[in-house]
Design a protein around this motif. Structure first.
Motif, short mmCIF file in Angstrom:
data_model
loop_
_atom_site.label_atom_id
_atom_site.label_comp_id
_atom_site.label_asym_id
_atom_site.label_seq_id
_atom_site.Cartn_x
_atom_site.Cartn_y
_atom_site.Cartn_z
N LYS A 307 63.11 -46.24 -13.53
CA LYS A 307 62.53 -47.44 -14.13
C LYS A 307 62.25 -48.49 -13.06
CE LYS A 307 63.55 -51.07 -17.55
NZ LYS A 307 64.55 -51.59 -18.52
N TRP A 308 63.18 -48.65 -12.13
CA TRP A 308 63.02 -49.60 -11.03
C TRP A 308 61.81 -49.23 -10.17
CZ3 TRP A 308 65.58 -54.05 -9.40
CH2 TRP A 308 65.34 -54.46 -8.09
N ASP A 309 61.70 -47.96 -9.85
CA ASP A 309 60.61 -47.49 -8.98
C ASP A 309 59.24 -47.60 -9.65
OD1 ASP A 309 62.28 -46.83 -6.84
OD2 ASP A 309 62.61 -44.79 -7.59
N GLU A 310 59.20 -47.27 -10.93
CA GLU A 310 57.92 -47.14 -11.62
C GLU A 310 57.42 -48.44 -12.24
OE1 GLU A 310 58.61 -44.00 -14.38
OE2 GLU A 310 58.98 -42.50 -12.80
N ASN A 311 58.30 -49.45 -12.34
CA ASN A 311 57.92 -50.70 -13.00
C ASN A 311 58.33 -51.91 -12.16
OD1 ASN A 311 57.13 -49.57 -15.87
ND2 ASN A 311 59.12 -48.65 -15.37
N PRO A 312 57.68 -52.11 -11.01
CA PRO A 312 58.06 -53.24 -10.14
C PRO A 312 57.99 -54.59 -10.85
CG PRO A 312 56.56 -51.74 -9.00
CD PRO A 312 56.60 -51.30 -10.43
N ASP A 313 57.08 -54.73 -11.80
CA ASP A 313 56.93 -56.00 -12.50
C ASP A 313 58.10 -56.31 -13.43
OD1 ASP A 313 55.97 -53.75 -13.94
OD2 ASP A 313 55.07 -55.09 -15.42
N GLN A 314 58.93 -55.30 -13.71
CA GLN A 314 60.07 -55.50 -14.61
C GLN A 314 61.39 -55.73 -13.87
OE1 GLN A 314 60.38 -52.49 -17.70
NE2 GLN A 314 58.15 -52.32 -17.88
N ARG A 315 61.37 -55.68 -12.56
CA ARG A 315 62.61 -55.71 -11.78
C ARG A 315 63.40 -57.00 -11.96
NH1 ARG A 315 60.44 -52.97 -6.10
NH2 ARG A 315 60.10 -50.86 -6.97
N LYS A 316 62.71 -58.12 -12.12
CA LYS A 316 63.40 -59.39 -12.29
C LYS A 316 64.32 -59.40 -13.51
CE LYS A 316 60.08 -62.40 -9.93
NZ LYS A 316 59.17 -63.58 -10.07
N GLY A 317 63.98 -58.59 -14.49
CA GLY A 317 64.78 -58.56 -15.71
C GLY A 317 65.75 -57.40 -15.79
N MET A 318 65.99 -56.71 -14.67
CA MET A 318 66.82 -55.51 -14.69
C MET A 318 68.25 -55.73 -14.22
SD MET A 318 64.25 -52.40 -13.56
CE MET A 318 65.61 -51.21 -13.69
N GLY A 319 68.66 -56.97 -14.06
CA GLY A 319 70.01 -57.24 -13.58
C GLY A 319 71.09 -56.62 -14.45
N ALA A 320 70.94 -56.73 -15.76
CA ALA A 320 71.94 -56.17 -16.67
C ALA A 320 71.95 -54.65 -16.60
CB ALA A 320 71.66 -56.63 -18.10
N ASP A 321 70.77 -54.04 -16.48
CA ASP A 321 70.70 -52.57 -16.37
C ASP A 321 71.47 -52.09 -15.14
OD1 ASP A 321 68.00 -51.60 -18.19
OD2 ASP A 321 68.12 -53.70 -17.62
N LEU A 322 71.22 -52.74 -14.01
CA LEU A 322 71.86 -52.34 -12.77
C LEU A 322 73.37 -52.51 -12.85
CD1 LEU A 322 69.37 -54.05 -10.27
CD2 LEU A 322 69.38 -51.64 -10.96
#
Length: 388
Positions: A307-322
Protein backbone atom coordinates in the motif's frame (compact mmCIF):
# COMPACT_ATOMS: atom_id res chain seq x y z
CA UNK A 1 9.89 -21.90 5.01
CA UNK A 2 9.79 -22.26 1.24
CA UNK A 3 6.05 -21.72 1.00
CA UNK A 4 6.15 -18.22 2.51
CA UNK A 5 9.15 -17.08 0.48
CA UNK A 6 7.62 -18.51 -2.67
CA UNK A 7 4.56 -16.33 -2.15
CA UNK A 8 6.60 -13.20 -1.28
CA UNK A 9 9.07 -13.42 -4.16
CA UNK A 10 7.09 -12.24 -7.16
CA UNK A 11 9.60 -11.60 -9.93
CA UNK A 12 13.20 -12.01 -11.10
CA UNK A 13 14.31 -8.82 -9.34
CA UNK A 14 12.96 -10.16 -6.04
CA UNK A 15 14.90 -13.38 -6.60
CA UNK A 16 18.11 -11.44 -7.17
CA UNK A 17 17.60 -9.36 -4.02
CA UNK A 18 16.72 -12.48 -2.03
CA UNK A 19 19.98 -14.16 -3.08
CA UNK A 20 22.00 -11.17 -1.93
CA UNK A 21 20.17 -11.11 1.40
CA UNK A 22 20.73 -14.87 1.72
CA UNK A 23 24.49 -14.44 1.37
CA UNK A 24 24.53 -11.80 4.10
CA UNK A 25 22.28 -13.99 6.26
CA UNK A 26 24.51 -17.03 5.91
CA UNK A 27 27.65 -15.02 6.71
CA UNK A 28 26.00 -13.48 9.78
CA UNK A 29 25.01 -16.91 11.05
CA UNK A 30 28.65 -18.07 10.97
CA UNK A 31 29.60 -15.52 13.63
CA UNK A 32 26.47 -15.59 15.76
CA UNK A 33 27.96 -17.42 18.75
CA UNK A 34 30.95 -15.08 19.02
CA UNK A 35 29.02 -11.84 18.50
CA UNK A 36 26.34 -12.85 21.01
CA UNK A 37 28.90 -13.82 23.63
CA UNK A 38 31.07 -10.72 23.21
CA UNK A 39 28.28 -8.21 22.39
CA UNK A 40 30.12 -7.29 19.21
CA UNK A 41 29.37 -6.82 15.52
CA UNK A 42 31.26 -8.99 13.07
CA UNK A 43 33.80 -7.33 10.78
CA UNK A 44 33.45 -10.30 8.45
CA UNK A 45 29.70 -9.82 8.16
CA UNK A 46 30.08 -6.10 7.50
CA UNK A 47 32.61 -6.92 4.78
CA UNK A 48 30.07 -9.14 3.01
CA UNK A 49 27.36 -6.49 3.45
CA UNK A 50 29.63 -4.02 1.67
CA UNK A 51 30.72 -6.53 -1.00
CA UNK A 52 27.06 -7.00 -1.89
CA UNK A 53 26.78 -3.18 -2.01
CA UNK A 54 23.78 -3.40 0.28
CA UNK A 55 24.39 -0.03 2.02
CA UNK A 56 23.59 1.83 -1.22
CA UNK A 57 20.56 -0.26 -2.21
CA UNK A 58 17.91 2.01 -0.69
CA UNK A 59 19.14 5.01 -2.69
CA UNK A 60 17.53 5.96 -6.03
CA UNK A 61 19.01 4.26 -9.09
CA UNK A 62 20.02 7.61 -10.60
CA UNK A 63 22.21 8.19 -7.53
CA UNK A 64 23.88 4.78 -7.78
CA UNK A 65 21.47 2.74 -5.67
CA UNK A 66 18.94 0.02 -6.40
CA UNK A 67 15.86 2.13 -5.65
CA UNK A 68 14.49 -0.46 -3.23
CA UNK A 69 10.77 -0.32 -2.68
CA UNK A 70 9.59 -0.67 0.91
CA UNK A 71 8.33 -4.17 0.07
CA UNK A 72 11.77 -5.18 -1.27
CA UNK A 73 13.55 -3.62 1.69
CA UNK A 74 11.46 -5.65 4.13
CA UNK A 75 11.95 -8.80 2.08
CA UNK A 76 15.73 -8.47 2.36
CA UNK A 77 15.66 -7.45 6.01
CA UNK A 78 13.53 -10.41 7.01
CA UNK A 79 15.85 -12.83 5.22
CA UNK A 80 18.95 -11.33 6.84
CA UNK A 81 17.23 -11.62 10.23
CA UNK A 82 16.76 -15.35 9.71
CA UNK A 83 20.55 -15.58 9.90
CA UNK A 84 20.95 -13.09 12.74
CA UNK A 85 18.35 -10.59 13.87
CA UNK A 86 21.02 -8.36 15.40
CA UNK A 87 22.72 -7.89 12.02
CA UNK A 88 19.41 -7.16 10.30
CA UNK A 89 18.34 -4.61 12.88
CA UNK A 90 21.74 -2.88 12.83
CA UNK A 91 22.10 -2.46 9.07
CA UNK A 92 18.38 -1.75 8.83
CA UNK A 93 18.90 1.57 10.59
CA UNK A 94 21.42 2.67 7.97
CA UNK A 95 19.21 1.51 5.11
CA UNK A 96 16.20 3.29 6.53
CA UNK A 97 18.06 6.52 7.18
CA UNK A 98 19.31 6.63 3.59
CA UNK A 99 15.81 5.89 2.31
CA UNK A 100 14.42 8.70 4.47
CA UNK A 101 17.04 11.24 3.39
CA UNK A 102 16.55 10.44 -0.29
CA UNK A 103 12.76 10.67 -0.16
CA UNK A 104 12.04 13.45 2.33
CA UNK A 105 14.59 16.11 1.25
CA UNK A 106 15.62 16.84 4.83
CA UNK A 107 19.12 18.13 4.04
CA UNK A 108 20.68 20.75 1.82
CA UNK A 109 21.81 19.26 -1.48
CA UNK A 110 25.55 19.71 -0.86
CA UNK A 111 25.51 17.79 2.43
CA UNK A 112 23.23 15.08 1.05
CA UNK A 113 25.29 14.61 -2.13
CA UNK A 114 28.50 14.32 -0.10
CA UNK A 115 27.10 11.51 2.03
CA UNK A 116 25.51 9.72 -0.94
CA UNK A 117 28.78 9.81 -2.86
CA UNK A 118 30.60 8.07 -0.01
CA UNK A 119 27.85 5.51 0.51
CA UNK A 120 27.79 4.60 -3.17
CA UNK A 121 31.54 4.73 -3.81
CA UNK A 122 32.79 3.17 -0.56
CA UNK A 123 29.62 1.63 0.91
CA UNK A 124 30.04 3.67 4.07
CA UNK A 125 27.49 3.18 6.83
CA UNK A 126 25.69 5.73 8.98
CA UNK A 127 23.14 5.80 11.78
CA UNK A 128 21.29 8.36 13.81
CA UNK A 129 22.46 8.71 17.40
CA UNK A 130 19.50 10.16 19.26
CA UNK A 131 18.80 8.16 22.42
CA UNK A 132 20.18 9.31 25.75
CA UNK A 133 19.94 7.79 29.24
CA UNK A 134 18.07 10.79 30.66
CA UNK A 135 15.62 11.29 27.79
CA UNK A 136 14.80 7.68 26.92
CA UNK A 137 13.41 7.03 23.46
CA UNK A 138 13.51 10.16 21.26
CA UNK A 139 9.98 9.32 20.11
CA UNK A 140 8.76 10.39 23.57
CA UNK A 141 9.86 13.96 22.84
CA UNK A 142 12.63 14.56 25.37
CA UNK A 143 15.09 17.36 24.61
CA UNK A 144 18.65 16.01 24.21
CA UNK A 145 21.17 16.80 26.91
CA UNK A 146 23.85 16.75 24.20
CA UNK A 147 24.58 20.41 23.47
CA UNK A 148 26.07 22.31 20.56
CA UNK A 149 27.53 25.69 21.53
CA UNK A 150 28.54 28.23 18.86
CA UNK A 151 32.08 29.61 19.02
CA UNK A 152 32.83 31.86 16.09
CA UNK A 153 32.03 29.89 12.97
CA UNK A 154 32.33 26.54 14.74
CA UNK A 155 30.07 24.39 16.92
CA UNK A 156 31.46 22.62 19.98
CA UNK A 157 29.44 19.50 20.79
CA UNK A 158 29.44 17.61 24.07
CA UNK A 159 27.26 14.70 25.11
CA UNK A 160 26.70 10.97 25.31
CA UNK A 161 24.38 8.84 23.18
CA UNK A 162 23.20 5.36 24.13
CA UNK A 163 21.82 2.55 21.94
CA UNK A 164 24.11 3.48 19.03
CA UNK A 165 23.87 0.32 16.94
CA UNK A 166 27.15 -0.73 15.27
CA UNK A 167 28.79 2.20 17.07
CA UNK A 168 32.38 1.11 16.40
CA UNK A 169 31.66 0.21 12.77
CA UNK A 170 29.83 3.31 11.61
CA UNK A 171 31.59 5.74 9.30
CA UNK A 172 29.29 8.64 10.21
CA UNK A 173 26.96 9.51 13.07
CA UNK A 174 23.93 11.77 12.67
CA UNK A 175 23.81 13.17 16.20
CA UNK A 176 20.91 15.05 17.73
CA UNK A 177 21.77 17.97 20.00
CA UNK A 178 20.24 21.04 21.55
CA UNK A 179 21.62 23.88 19.41
CA UNK A 180 22.03 26.75 21.84
CA UNK A 181 22.14 29.70 19.44
CA UNK A 182 19.08 28.47 17.52
CA UNK A 183 17.15 27.34 20.62
CA UNK A 184 16.07 24.16 18.91
CA UNK A 185 17.08 20.55 18.33
CA UNK A 186 19.36 19.89 15.38
CA UNK A 187 21.32 17.01 13.87
CA UNK A 188 25.03 17.08 13.07
CA UNK A 189 26.81 14.81 10.62
CA UNK A 190 29.96 13.68 12.43
CA UNK A 191 32.81 11.65 10.97
CA UNK A 192 33.85 8.77 13.24
CA UNK A 193 37.48 9.98 13.01
CA UNK A 194 36.67 13.48 14.26
CA UNK A 195 38.79 14.38 17.33
CA UNK A 196 36.79 14.02 20.55
CA UNK A 197 34.64 11.17 19.24
CA UNK A 198 34.91 7.85 21.09
CA UNK A 199 32.89 4.72 21.80
CA UNK A 200 32.33 3.48 25.35
CA UNK A 201 31.73 -0.29 25.43
CA UNK A 202 28.61 -0.27 27.59
CA UNK A 203 26.39 -2.71 25.68
CA UNK A 204 25.51 -5.58 28.02
CA UNK A 205 21.93 -6.62 27.42
CA UNK A 206 19.84 -9.77 27.50
CA UNK A 207 19.04 -9.81 23.79
CA UNK A 208 20.23 -8.33 20.50
CA UNK A 209 23.75 -8.34 21.89
CA UNK A 210 25.21 -8.55 18.39
CA UNK A 211 24.02 -5.04 17.52
CA UNK A 212 26.94 -3.75 19.64
CA UNK A 213 24.84 -0.71 20.54
CA UNK A 214 27.47 0.94 22.68
CA UNK A 215 27.56 4.54 23.90
CA UNK A 216 28.82 7.27 21.60
CA UNK A 217 30.80 9.84 23.59
CA UNK A 218 31.35 13.38 22.28
CA UNK A 219 33.89 15.53 24.13
CA UNK A 220 34.53 19.03 22.78
CA UNK A 221 33.94 17.87 19.22
CA UNK A 222 34.59 20.83 16.92
CA UNK A 223 32.32 20.98 13.87
CA UNK A 224 31.74 23.34 10.96
CA UNK A 225 28.49 25.26 10.57
CA UNK A 226 27.65 23.14 7.51
CA UNK A 227 27.88 19.99 9.65
CA UNK A 228 24.54 21.07 11.13
CA UNK A 229 22.62 19.22 8.45
CA UNK A 230 19.10 19.23 9.87
CA UNK A 231 16.95 21.13 12.35
CA UNK A 232 13.72 20.10 13.99
CA UNK A 233 10.72 21.14 11.92
CA UNK A 234 7.46 22.38 13.35
CA UNK A 235 4.28 20.42 12.93
CA UNK A 236 3.43 16.75 12.90
CA UNK A 237 6.20 14.53 11.50
CA UNK A 238 5.45 12.47 8.40
CA UNK A 239 4.95 8.72 8.82
CA UNK A 240 8.15 6.76 8.24
CA UNK A 241 7.48 3.64 6.21
CA UNK A 242 11.08 2.50 6.51
CA UNK A 243 10.58 1.85 10.22
CA UNK A 244 8.82 -1.34 9.20
CA UNK A 245 12.31 -2.80 9.05
CA UNK A 246 11.82 -3.31 12.81
CA UNK A 247 8.88 -5.76 12.60
CA UNK A 248 10.47 -7.37 9.52
CA UNK A 249 13.55 -8.12 11.61
CA UNK A 250 11.63 -9.76 14.43
CA UNK A 251 9.48 -11.68 11.97
CA UNK A 252 12.70 -13.09 10.49
CA UNK A 253 13.77 -14.24 13.96
CA UNK A 254 10.39 -15.93 14.42
CA UNK A 255 10.68 -17.70 11.06
CA UNK A 256 14.14 -18.97 12.00
CA UNK A 257 12.75 -20.27 15.31
CA UNK A 258 9.88 -21.94 13.45
CA UNK A 259 12.28 -23.63 11.03
CA UNK A 260 14.54 -24.93 13.79
CA UNK A 261 11.61 -26.08 15.91
CA UNK A 262 10.21 -28.17 13.06
CA UNK A 263 13.64 -29.62 12.29
CA UNK A 264 14.06 -30.47 15.98
CA UNK A 265 10.62 -32.09 16.17
CA UNK A 266 11.29 -34.24 13.11
CA UNK A 267 14.66 -35.35 14.47
CA UNK A 268 14.04 -35.83 18.20
CA UNK A 269 12.66 -39.20 19.29
CA UNK A 270 12.79 -40.02 23.00
CA UNK A 271 12.95 -43.71 23.91
CA UNK A 272 9.40 -43.47 25.24
CA UNK A 273 8.06 -43.05 21.69
CA UNK A 274 8.12 -45.09 18.51
CA UNK A 275 8.16 -41.96 16.35
CA UNK A 276 9.75 -38.49 16.38
CA UNK A 277 7.85 -35.93 18.42
CA UNK A 278 6.64 -34.33 15.17
CA UNK A 279 4.02 -37.10 15.13
CA UNK A 280 2.69 -36.19 18.59
CA UNK A 281 -0.64 -34.36 18.53
CA UNK A 282 0.20 -31.49 20.92
CA UNK A 283 3.46 -30.83 19.05
CA UNK A 284 1.56 -30.67 15.78
CA UNK A 285 -0.90 -28.27 17.42
CA UNK A 286 1.98 -25.95 18.30
CA UNK A 287 3.44 -26.17 14.79
CA UNK A 288 0.04 -25.41 13.31
CA UNK A 289 -0.36 -22.44 15.63
CA UNK A 290 3.03 -21.09 14.58
CA UNK A 291 1.99 -21.39 10.95
CA UNK A 292 -1.23 -19.44 11.14
CA UNK A 293 0.35 -16.75 13.29
CA UNK A 294 3.15 -16.31 10.76
CA UNK A 295 0.70 -16.30 7.85
CA UNK A 296 -1.22 -13.45 9.47
CA UNK A 297 1.93 -11.49 10.32
CA UNK A 298 3.32 -11.79 6.79
CA UNK A 299 0.02 -10.80 5.22
CA UNK A 300 -0.30 -7.70 7.42
CA UNK A 301 3.32 -6.55 7.06
CA UNK A 302 3.63 -6.95 3.30
CA UNK A 303 0.14 -5.71 2.42
CA UNK A 304 0.84 -2.44 4.22
CA UNK A 305 4.23 -2.22 2.50
CA UNK A 306 2.55 -2.67 -0.88
CA UNK A 307 0.00 0.00 0.00
CA UNK A 308 2.86 2.36 0.86
CA UNK A 309 4.66 1.63 -2.42
CA UNK A 310 1.63 1.79 -4.67
CA UNK A 311 -0.12 4.82 -3.15
CA UNK A 312 2.39 7.60 -2.44
CA UNK A 313 -0.44 10.13 -2.13
CA UNK A 314 -1.85 8.19 0.84
CA UNK A 315 1.35 7.99 2.88
CA UNK A 316 0.58 11.01 5.06
CA UNK A 317 -2.41 9.15 6.45
CA UNK A 318 -0.69 5.81 7.05
CA UNK A 319 0.79 6.48 10.48
CA UNK A 320 -1.74 4.27 12.24
CA UNK A 321 -1.26 1.45 9.72
CA UNK A 322 2.50 1.46 10.22
CA UNK A 323 2.23 1.57 14.00
CA UNK A 324 -0.36 -1.22 14.08
CA UNK A 325 1.87 -3.43 11.95
CA UNK A 326 4.78 -2.94 14.34
CA UNK A 327 2.63 -3.80 17.36
CA UNK A 328 1.00 -6.84 15.76
CA UNK A 329 4.06 -8.36 14.10
CA UNK A 330 6.51 -7.96 16.99
CA UNK A 331 4.03 -9.42 19.47
CA UNK A 332 3.24 -12.28 17.09
CA UNK A 333 6.96 -12.94 16.66
CA UNK A 334 7.28 -13.28 20.45
CA UNK A 335 4.39 -15.73 20.50
CA UNK A 336 5.89 -17.85 17.71
CA UNK A 337 9.28 -18.04 19.41
CA UNK A 338 7.57 -19.01 22.66
CA UNK A 339 5.84 -21.88 20.84
CA UNK A 340 9.18 -22.96 19.36
CA UNK A 341 10.64 -23.01 22.87
CA UNK A 342 7.78 -25.19 24.07
CA UNK A 343 8.39 -27.64 21.25
CA UNK A 344 12.08 -27.86 22.14
CA UNK A 345 11.23 -28.25 25.83
CA UNK A 346 14.07 -28.06 28.34
CA UNK A 347 16.61 -28.36 25.56
CA UNK A 348 15.46 -24.97 24.34
CA UNK A 349 17.17 -23.40 27.35
CA UNK A 350 20.54 -24.87 26.43
CA UNK A 351 23.10 -22.82 24.53
CA UNK A 352 23.74 -25.92 22.42
CA UNK A 353 20.55 -24.98 20.61
CA UNK A 354 19.57 -21.64 19.01
CA UNK A 355 16.19 -21.33 20.71
CA UNK A 356 17.28 -19.46 23.83
CA UNK A 357 18.94 -16.80 21.66
CA UNK A 358 15.80 -16.39 19.54
CA UNK A 359 13.87 -16.03 22.79
CA UNK A 360 16.22 -13.32 24.10
CA UNK A 361 16.51 -11.45 20.82
CA UNK A 362 12.84 -11.38 19.88
CA UNK A 363 11.86 -9.69 23.13
CA UNK A 364 13.85 -6.62 22.15
CA UNK A 365 11.20 -5.85 19.54
CA UNK A 366 8.79 -4.91 22.30
CA UNK A 367 11.13 -2.06 23.24
CA UNK A 368 11.77 -0.65 19.75
CA UNK A 369 9.59 2.31 18.75
CA UNK A 370 6.72 2.81 18.57
CA UNK A 371 5.89 1.27 21.94
CA UNK A 372 2.74 -0.79 22.36
CA UNK A 373 1.07 1.68 24.72
CA UNK A 374 1.64 4.59 22.33
CA UNK A 375 0.20 2.60 19.42
CA UNK A 376 -2.89 1.53 21.33
CA UNK A 377 -3.53 5.11 22.47
CA UNK A 378 -3.10 6.38 18.89
CA UNK A 379 -5.56 3.82 17.54
CA UNK A 380 -8.07 4.58 20.27
CA UNK A 381 -7.94 8.34 19.66
CA UNK A 382 -8.27 7.81 15.93
CA UNK A 383 -11.28 5.54 16.37
CA UNK A 384 -12.97 8.05 18.68
CA UNK A 385 -12.23 10.91 16.30
CA UNK A 386 -13.48 8.99 13.24
CA UNK A 387 -16.75 8.18 14.99
CA UNK A 388 -17.61 11.80 15.83
Amino acid sequence: MAGVWKSLIKNARHEKLYEKALRISEEAQKHIVKTDRSASFSYETLKVIKEEKYPSFSLPSEEGGENLSLYEFLLMQEKIAEGDGAVALSIGWHMGVMMELSQDNLWEKVAYDHLVEEVVREQKVVNRAATEPATGSPTRGGVPETKAVKRGNRYIVNGRKSFTSMAEHLDYYIVSAYVEDKDTVGWFLIDRHQPGVSVDKTWDTLGMRGTASDDLVLKDVELREEDLVEVKSEGKPLPKGWLLHIPACYLGIAVAARNDAIAFAKDFQPNSLDTPISEVAHIQDKIGEMEWKLMQAHAFLYSVAEKWDENPDQRKGMGADLAAVKLAVTNTANEVVDLAMRIAGGRGLSKKYPFEKYYRDVRAGLHNPPMDDAVVTMLAKQAISDDE
